[in-house]
Write a protein that holds these residues in place. Structure first.
Motif, PDB file in Angstrom:
ATOM      1  N   ARG A  19       0.638  -1.072   0.204  1.00 52.31           N
ATOM      2  CA  ARG A  19      -0.078   0.087  -0.369  1.00 52.31           C
ATOM      3  C   ARG A  19       0.750   1.228  -0.071  1.00 52.31           C
ATOM      4  N   LEU A  20       0.996   2.230  -1.149  1.00 49.60           N
ATOM      5  CA  LEU A  20       1.495   3.429  -1.007  1.00 49.60           C
ATOM      6  C   LEU A  20       0.864   4.463  -1.085  1.00 49.60           C
ATOM      7  N   SER A  21       0.995   5.195  -0.007  1.00 52.33           N
ATOM      8  CA  SER A  21       0.767   6.062   0.561  1.00 52.33           C
ATOM      9  C   SER A  21       1.653   7.705   0.125  1.00 52.33           C
ATOM     10  N   CYS A  22       1.100   8.824  -0.612  1.00 50.34           N
ATOM     11  CA  CYS A  22       1.353  10.232  -0.686  1.00 50.34           C
ATOM     12  C   CYS A  22       0.357  11.444   0.003  1.00 50.34           C
ATOM     13  N   ALA A  23       1.334  11.761   0.805  1.00 49.18           N
ATOM     14  CA  ALA A  23       1.015  12.904   1.764  1.00 49.18           C
ATOM     15  C   ALA A  23       0.954  14.166   1.016  1.00 49.18           C
ATOM     16  N   ALA A  24      -0.086  15.363   1.346  1.00 50.54           N
ATOM     17  CA  ALA A  24       0.412  16.297   0.756  1.00 50.54           C
ATOM     18  C   ALA A  24       0.287  17.281   1.556  1.00 50.54           C
ATOM     19  N   SER A  25       1.775  18.369   1.656  1.00 53.43           N
ATOM     20  CA  SER A  25       0.923  19.349   2.455  1.00 53.43           C
ATOM     21  C   SER A  25       0.288  21.037   1.445  1.00 53.43           C
ATOM     22  N   GLY A  26      -0.446  21.855   1.753  1.00 50.05           N
ATOM     23  CA  GLY A  26      -0.779  22.521   1.496  1.00 50.05           C
ATOM     24  C   GLY A  26      -2.016  22.102   0.776  1.00 50.05           C
ATOM     25  N   THR A  27      -2.896  22.362   0.085  1.00 50.76           N
ATOM     26  CA  THR A  27      -3.912  22.553  -0.341  1.00 50.76           C
ATOM     27  C   THR A  27      -4.209  21.627  -1.356  1.00 50.76           C
ATOM     28  N   PHE A  28      -4.726  20.310  -0.245  1.00 48.96           N
ATOM     29  CA  PHE A  28      -5.461  19.735  -1.098  1.00 48.96           C
ATOM     30  C   PHE A  28      -6.260  18.706  -1.851  1.00 48.96           C
ATOM     31  N   SER A  29      -7.712  19.180  -1.116  1.00 44.53           N
ATOM     32  CA  SER A  29      -8.572  19.037  -1.850  1.00 44.53           C
ATOM     33  C   SER A  29      -9.893  19.194  -2.378  1.00 44.53           C
ATOM     34  N   PHE A  30      -8.645  20.241  -3.226  1.00 41.79           N
ATOM     35  CA  PHE A  30      -9.100  20.435  -4.741  1.00 41.79           C
ATOM     36  C   PHE A  30      -8.917  20.133  -5.958  1.00 41.79           C
ATOM     37  N   TYR A  31      -8.923  18.866  -5.893  1.00 40.26           N
ATOM     38  CA  TYR A  31      -7.442  18.753  -7.159  1.00 40.26           C
ATOM     39  C   TYR A  31      -7.398  17.511  -7.363  1.00 40.26           C
ATOM     40  N   PRO A  32      -7.794  17.002  -8.551  1.00 38.90           N
ATOM     41  CA  PRO A  32      -7.606  15.260  -8.505  1.00 38.90           C
ATOM     42  C   PRO A  32      -5.841  15.260  -8.668  1.00 38.90           C
ATOM     43  N   MET A  33      -5.612  13.525  -8.847  1.00 44.42           N
ATOM     44  CA  MET A  33      -4.180  13.124  -7.866  1.00 44.42           C
ATOM     45  C   MET A  33      -4.624  12.311  -8.547  1.00 44.42           C
ATOM     46  N   GLY A  34      -2.932  11.782  -8.806  1.00 43.29           N
ATOM     47  CA  GLY A  34      -2.649  10.598  -9.799  1.00 43.29           C
ATOM     48  C   GLY A  34      -1.491   9.337  -9.525  1.00 43.29           C
TER      49      GLY A  34
END
Length: 127
Positions: A19-34
């Motif tokens: 299971r890979l995880s990718c933690a984001a700093s800053g604004t996250f919830s507004f944007y698609p991820m890949g």
């Protein structure tokens, strides 16, 4: 500015899971991820993508039915659950964030659409 940090890679036998995880700093919830991957001597390829709401997802044919992308906007984290791993899944896996203003169901499968990238995490599947 957004920073993305992947974790969860490693060495696993064929048929195993990671299971890979990718933690984001800053604004996250507004944007698609890949999630993308690149194997030695090969071009980078899309593995999976998810819309900002999580309601829409995409999977490459090579991982469909084995991998699951998900996100927890409260934790600013996107995940890639990888099951039934095969040696051909061996690659550096990177997460990416697309800052395109879009609907809650939008995602892109094109690497050039993504604006921020993590440093990558190595996944090695032994036969």
């Amino acid at each position: 500015q957004v920073q993305l940090v992947e974790s969860g890679g490693g060495l696993v036998q064929a048929g195993g899971s990671l299971r890979l995880s990718c933690a984001a700093s800053g604004t996250f919830s507004f944007y698609p991820m890949g999630w993308f991957r690149q194997a030695p001597g090969k071009e980078r390829e899309i593995v999976a993508a998810i819309s900002r709401s999580g309601s829409s997802t995409y999977y490459a044919d090579s991982v469909k039915g084995r991998f699951t992308i998900s996100r927890d906007n409260a934790k600013n984290t996107v995940y890639l659950q990888m099951n039934s791993l095969k040696p051909e899944d061996t690659a550096v896996y990177s997460c990416a964030l697309d800052r395109t203003p879009a609907s809650s169901t939008y995602y892109s499968t094109a690497a050039q659409s993504y604006d921020y990238w993590g440093q990558g995490t190595q996944v090695t599947v032994s036969s």
